[in-house]
Motif scaffolding. Structure first.
Motif, PDB file in Angstrom:
ATOM      1  N   SER A  80       0.832  -1.214   0.000  1.00 22.25           N
ATOM      2  CA  SER A  80       0.000   0.000   0.000  1.00 22.25           C
ATOM      3  C   SER A  80       0.860   1.254   0.000  1.00 22.25           C
ATOM      4  O   SER A  80       0.472   2.271  -0.596  1.00 22.25           O
ATOM      5  CB  SER A  80      -0.936   0.001   1.215  1.00 22.25           C
ATOM      6  OG  SER A  80      -1.910  -1.012   1.068  1.00 22.25           O
TER       7      SER A  80
ATOM      8  N   GLN B 243      -7.363  -0.106  -1.289  1.00 21.83           N
ATOM      9  CA  GLN B 243      -7.587  -1.240  -0.386  1.00 21.83           C
ATOM     10  C   GLN B 243      -8.913  -1.078   0.371  1.00 21.83           C
ATOM     11  O   GLN B 243      -9.664  -2.033   0.520  1.00 21.83           O
ATOM     12  CB  GLN B 243      -6.405  -1.374   0.586  1.00 21.83           C
ATOM     13  CG  GLN B 243      -6.478  -2.623   1.433  1.00 21.83           C
ATOM     14  CD  GLN B 243      -5.151  -2.978   2.101  1.00 21.83           C
ATOM     15  OE1 GLN B 243      -4.117  -2.407   1.826  1.00 21.83           O
ATOM     16  NE2 GLN B 243      -5.204  -3.942   2.992  1.00 21.83           N
TER      17      GLN B 243
ATOM     18  N   ASP C  87      -5.428  -2.560  -5.167  1.00 26.00           N
ATOM     19  CA  ASP C  87      -4.777  -2.893  -3.898  1.00 26.00           C
ATOM     20  C   ASP C  87      -5.629  -3.883  -3.112  1.00 26.00           C
ATOM     21  O   ASP C  87      -6.619  -3.501  -2.489  1.00 26.00           O
ATOM     22  CB  ASP C  87      -4.537  -1.611  -3.086  1.00 26.00           C
ATOM     23  CG  ASP C  87      -3.553  -1.833  -1.942  1.00 26.00           C
ATOM     24  OD1 ASP C  87      -3.104  -2.980  -1.752  1.00 26.00           O
ATOM     25  OD2 ASP C  87      -3.250  -0.856  -1.229  1.00 26.00           O
ATOM     26  N   GLU C  88      -5.279  -5.147  -3.180  1.00 29.48           N
ATOM     27  CA  GLU C  88      -5.939  -6.232  -2.439  1.00 29.48           C
ATOM     28  C   GLU C  88      -7.465  -6.235  -2.577  1.00 29.48           C
ATOM     29  O   GLU C  88      -8.193  -6.233  -1.581  1.00 29.48           O
ATOM     30  CB  GLU C  88      -5.550  -6.158  -0.946  1.00 29.48           C
ATOM     31  CG  GLU C  88      -4.036  -6.187  -0.756  1.00 29.48           C
ATOM     32  CD  GLU C  88      -3.599  -7.031   0.412  1.00 29.48           C
ATOM     33  OE1 GLU C  88      -4.212  -8.096   0.605  1.00 29.48           O
ATOM     34  OE2 GLU C  88      -2.656  -6.622   1.098  1.00 29.48           O
TER      35      GLU C  88
END
Ligand code: ADP
Ligand code: MG
Length: 235
Positions: A43, A83, A159-160
C-alpha cells in the motif's frame, strides 16, 4: 515510453523503512501481480504511485509521464481501486459511476456509453439501480473496478481487491482482475494470497520493503507450488 516504471523508490515513516530501493518496469498492456505479506510495503507503493505520499527518493513514470515533473498528466492516466472501499454507500451503482464521470468531465452520450460498457464488463448491469450499501462485498468490488475503468486508464492499480470476500466472490474477482489487461491496459494488482496468482502471471514478490523476486510466477517458484515457495521466502 508507456507502461509503468519505478526506480530506486524508497520511503520512510520516521525511522521505519516502508520501501527500500524498489524498482520494476511494466510495458503497456502488461499484467503483474504484486505479492507480499501484510506489512511488506504494497500500500505504501500504491500511495506513492497515486501521490498520496511523496517519495523521499526515486523515480516514477506512468504512461510516459514523470510523476514528479508532470503529476497531473501522470495521474490522469491512472485507474485506482484502493484497499479500503471508497464507494458512496448511499448512492446506487449508477449514481456512483455518474458522480465519477462528472469528476472526469465525462458527460452526455459518451458518459452513458462508457457506463454501459463498464457495467457489462463487470457483469453488474442488472444491479445498476441498487444502492451500494445493499451490495455484497464482491459486487462492491466489481463496482469499484467498473468505476476505475470508466475513463479508460492506461495504468490500473488494484490494492488487495479480494480481501474480506467469501471464496466464490474471491474467485470471481480474481478472474476479473486477470482479464483487465486484455485491452492493452497495464495492470498492477496487489495481493497477499499466493493462491490467487496464476502460473503464467508476471509476479513481483515484495517482502520487508524490498523486491525479492520479479519474473514469471512458475519460474520463480521452480518446481514447488507458489504457496510453499512464498511461505518459505517470507517466514
Ligand atoms: P502492505 O500494504 O504490504 O500490508 P504497508 O505499505 O501498509 O504494507 O506497510 C508497510 C510498512 O509500513 C509496515 O511495516 C507498516 O506497519 C508501516 N506503515 C504503514 N503505514 C504507516 C503509517 N501511517 N505510519 C507508520 N508506519 C506505517
Ligand atoms: Mg496494504
Amino acid at each position: 515510453m508507456n507502461g509503468l516504471r519505478v526506480s530506486n523508490l524508497s520511503y520512510q515513516f520516521g525511522e521505519k523503512t516502508a520501501l527500500d530501493n524498489v524498482g520494476f518496469s511494466l510495458d503497456q498492456g502488461d499484467f503483474c501481480a504484486l505479492l507480499g505479506p501484510n506489512g511488506a510495503g504494497k500500500s505504501t507503493l500504491f500511495n506513492l504511485l497515486t501521490r498520496l505520499f511523496v517519495a523521499g527518493q526515486g523515480q516514477i513514470s506512468i504512461a510516459g509521464h514523470d510523476l514528479q515533473k508532470d503529476p497531473r498528466a501522470a495521474l490522469a492516466t491512472l485507474g485506482i481501486v484502493f484497499q479500503q472501499t471508497t464507494l458512496d454507500l448511499d448512492l446506487t451503482i449508477l449514481q456512483n459511476l455518474r458522480y465519477f464521470a462528472a469528476l472526469h468531465g465525462i458527460s452526455g452520450r459518451d458518459r452513458n456509453r462508457r457506463i454501459g460498457r463498464v457495467l457489462d464488463r463487470m457483469q453488474i448491469a442488472d444491479r445498476a439501480g441498487e444502492k451500494a450499501r445493499t451490495l455484497n462485498g464482491g459486487h462492491k468490488r466489481r463496482t469499484e473496478i467498473a468505476r476505475a475503468l470508466l475513463h479508460d486508464p492506461k495504468v490500473l492499480l488494484l490494492d488487495e481487491p479480494t480481501v474480506g470476500l467469501d471464496a466464490a466472490a474471491r474467485q470471481a474477482i480474481t478472474n476479473h482482475v486477470h482479464s483487465l489487461s486484455s485491452d492493452g491496459t497495464t495492470v498492477l494488482w496487489a495481493t497477499h494470497l499466493a493462491d490467487e496468482v496464476w502460473p503464467d502471471d508476471r509476479l513481483i514478490i515484495l517482502h520487508n520493503s524490498r523486491v525479492l523476486a520479479d519474473g514469471r510466477a512458475k519460474d520463480i517458484c521452480g518446481g514447488d507450488t507458489l504457496e510453499n515457495h512464498f511461505l518459505r521466502v517470507t517466514t
